[in-house]
Design an enzyme around this catalytic site. Structure first.
Site, mmCIF file in Angstrom:
data_model
loop_
_atom_site.group_PDB
_atom_site.id
_atom_site.type_symbol
_atom_site.label_atom_id
_atom_site.label_comp_id
_atom_site.label_asym_id
_atom_site.label_seq_id
_atom_site.Cartn_x
_atom_site.Cartn_y
_atom_site.Cartn_z
ATOM 1 N N ASP A 147 41.977 44.552 39.225
ATOM 2 C CA ASP A 147 40.628 43.986 38.627
ATOM 3 C C ASP A 147 41.757 43.134 37.720
ATOM 4 O O ASP A 147 42.332 42.507 37.446
ATOM 5 C CB ASP A 147 40.540 44.812 37.679
ATOM 6 C CG ASP A 147 39.044 44.428 36.232
ATOM 7 O OD1 ASP A 147 38.835 44.533 35.819
ATOM 8 O OD2 ASP A 147 38.935 42.889 36.472
ATOM 9 N N ASP A 162 35.680 39.755 41.545
ATOM 10 C CA ASP A 162 36.878 40.069 41.249
ATOM 11 C C ASP A 162 37.132 41.613 40.979
ATOM 12 O O ASP A 162 38.506 41.973 40.432
ATOM 13 C CB ASP A 162 36.909 39.352 39.888
ATOM 14 C CG ASP A 162 36.372 40.295 38.492
ATOM 15 O OD1 ASP A 162 35.692 40.702 38.845
ATOM 16 O OD2 ASP A 162 36.696 39.966 38.000
ATOM 17 N N GLU A 163 36.457 42.302 41.529
ATOM 18 C CA GLU A 163 37.479 43.810 42.109
ATOM 19 C C GLU A 163 36.894 44.872 43.200
ATOM 20 O O GLU A 163 36.144 44.548 43.595
ATOM 21 C CB GLU A 163 35.882 44.695 41.281
ATOM 22 C CG GLU A 163 36.785 44.348 39.058
ATOM 23 C CD GLU A 163 35.441 45.634 38.664
ATOM 24 O OE1 GLU A 163 34.700 46.167 38.618
ATOM 25 O OE2 GLU A 163 35.040 44.536 37.386
#
Length: 386
Positions: free
Chosen positions: A9, A110-111
């Site tokens: 993350d 973003d993960e």
DNA sequence: TCTGGGGTCCTAGGACCC
DNA sequence: TCTGGGGTCCTAGGACCC
């Protein structure tokens, strides 16, 4: 068979990514001061998209109006989002993660999850995760948290522990000690409404939820969600790391006006704009849609929506727009102030079998031609899931 | 202070068919 | 005349995620 899953993350992703670019340009590092990424700060309806840790410490919250954040923090540094740069940063980070395991599922820009089962080569997973995190920081200039767990749920919960630039584990055996004391709202899929419902019932921690017989939860949240909550609160989740990117199921666009609108001409112009965007996107992705939906938000935030099913799937802007106009006339009185208008399509197929109808609208060729010109002018804007 | 934009999934009720 | 279920599709609405 026990698994080893990592969840990676990016810390304050958009803010970190903007900071990296600014540092490369010789500007100060906004990660070290109270700062945010947002839309146009002069638009009173802009909200905070990402905030630095110093900003969060001062009480700035994600999704908060910019004007409110400025009140609590007058010196706040505000930067505008740069989507093309974010896409590049995302690719860079995903590529490094993939080099640790090809069994990768991108969860958002973003993960991602990677399945590291049998891939740590006898090393401690914490050592491997630390190397991954440091490689991203060294090569790309931004930090990530890595959560390690026996399944996706636990890995994701672990990556949310102390930030930034940290590795945490949450193995099944650590659930009573590390997860059960947390507030029930911290459990994945327990949002504001569910948390309120559960706490009103005396369930305050994830441990309380874990101890509750699922039958008692059914009345609160329905049978499916009750079963899932019971499993998740006990740290169980057997969902695999999905490497296939799922096909889109719907596509929508919406516009919030800087001032509430009442003039039907203005509303229609907005509807036209979102129809062009949605239809363009599905043509770009070679979809046709069978369902069109239209939604409006009033100035008191209440919403109204309407949907309809078409005889044949379409990607023609004019057809989509006409259905939306018809439905707008059915739900809007033509006078109440509107804050937002939106349009969506669903039931998407790649079915390009042309059902020739003797009754095909003679204007269809004109519509298609108009769409081709629109597509040529607007190019092929790429989005993150590409 | 005054709340964006883009998705997914679930539930419930009604229509319709067998 | 009145009665039953099951299955599927559609629409509306609500919850969650980033």
């Amino acid at each position: 068979m026990s698994r080893t899953i990592f969840h990676i993350d990016v810390n304050s992703a958009f803010l970190s990514w903007s900071a990296v670019k600014m540092v490369m340009e010789g500007k100060p590092d906004i990660r070290l001061v109270p700062s945010v990424v947002s839309g146009d700060p002069n638009d009173r309806r802009s909200i905070i998209t990402a905030a630095s840790i110093p900003a969060k410490k001062l009480g700035v919250k994600i999704a908060q109006p910019v004007s409110m954040a400025l009140r609590t923090c007058p010196d706040l540094v505000i930067v505008r989002g740069d989507w093309e740069w974010y896409r590049q940063c995302s690719h860079g980070f995903i590529d490094i993660c993939r080099s640790y395991s090809p069994v990768l599922q991108q969860f958002s820009i973003d993960e991602c999850f990677i399945d590291m089962t049998g891939r740590c080569d006898g090393e401690d997973p914490v050592t491997v995760a630390t190397r991954l995190k440091d490689e991203i920081k060294g090569r790309l200039g931004f930090t990530v948290n890595v959560g390690i767990g026996s399944n996706k749920l636990l890995a994701k919960m672990a990556s949310d522990f102390e930030k930034p630039d940290k590795v945490h584990t949450l193995w099944s055996g650590e659930v009573p000690e590390k997860m059960w004391p947390l507030e029930v709202r911290d459990l994945l899929w327990v949002g504001k409404k569910t948390a309120e419902r559960l706490t009103a019932y005396g369930i305050h921690t994830i441990g309380d939820l874990a101890a509750m017989p699922p039958g008692r939860l059914v009345r609160l949240v329905g049978p499916k969600f009750a079963a899932q909550l019971h499993e998740n609160a006990n740290g169980r989740d057997d969902s695999p790391v999905e490497t296939e990117i799922p096909e889109a199921k719907s596509c929508s666009a919406e516009r919030t006006f800087s001032e509430d609108l009442t003039d039907p001409k203005d509303i229609d112009r907005a509807l036209f704009n979102v129809a062009c965007i949605v239809a363009h996107r599905i043509r770009r992705d070679r979809f046709r849609a069978s369902t069109v939906s239209m939604f409006i938000k009033y100035n008191d935030f209440s919403v109204a929506q309407k949907q309809c099913t078409l005889d044949q799937p379409t990607d023609v802007t004019a057809i989509i727009l006409n259905e939306a106009r018809r439905m707008l006339a059915e739900v809007w009185d033509g006078a109440s102030p509107l804050r937002q208008v939106g349009l969506g399509v669903s039931k998407l197929t790649h079915d390009f079998y042309e059902q020739m109808s003797l009754f095909e609208d003679p204007r269809m060729e004109y519509y298609r031609d108009w769409d081709r010109k629109y597509d040529a002018e607007h190019g092929s804007v790429r989005y993150f899931r590409d």
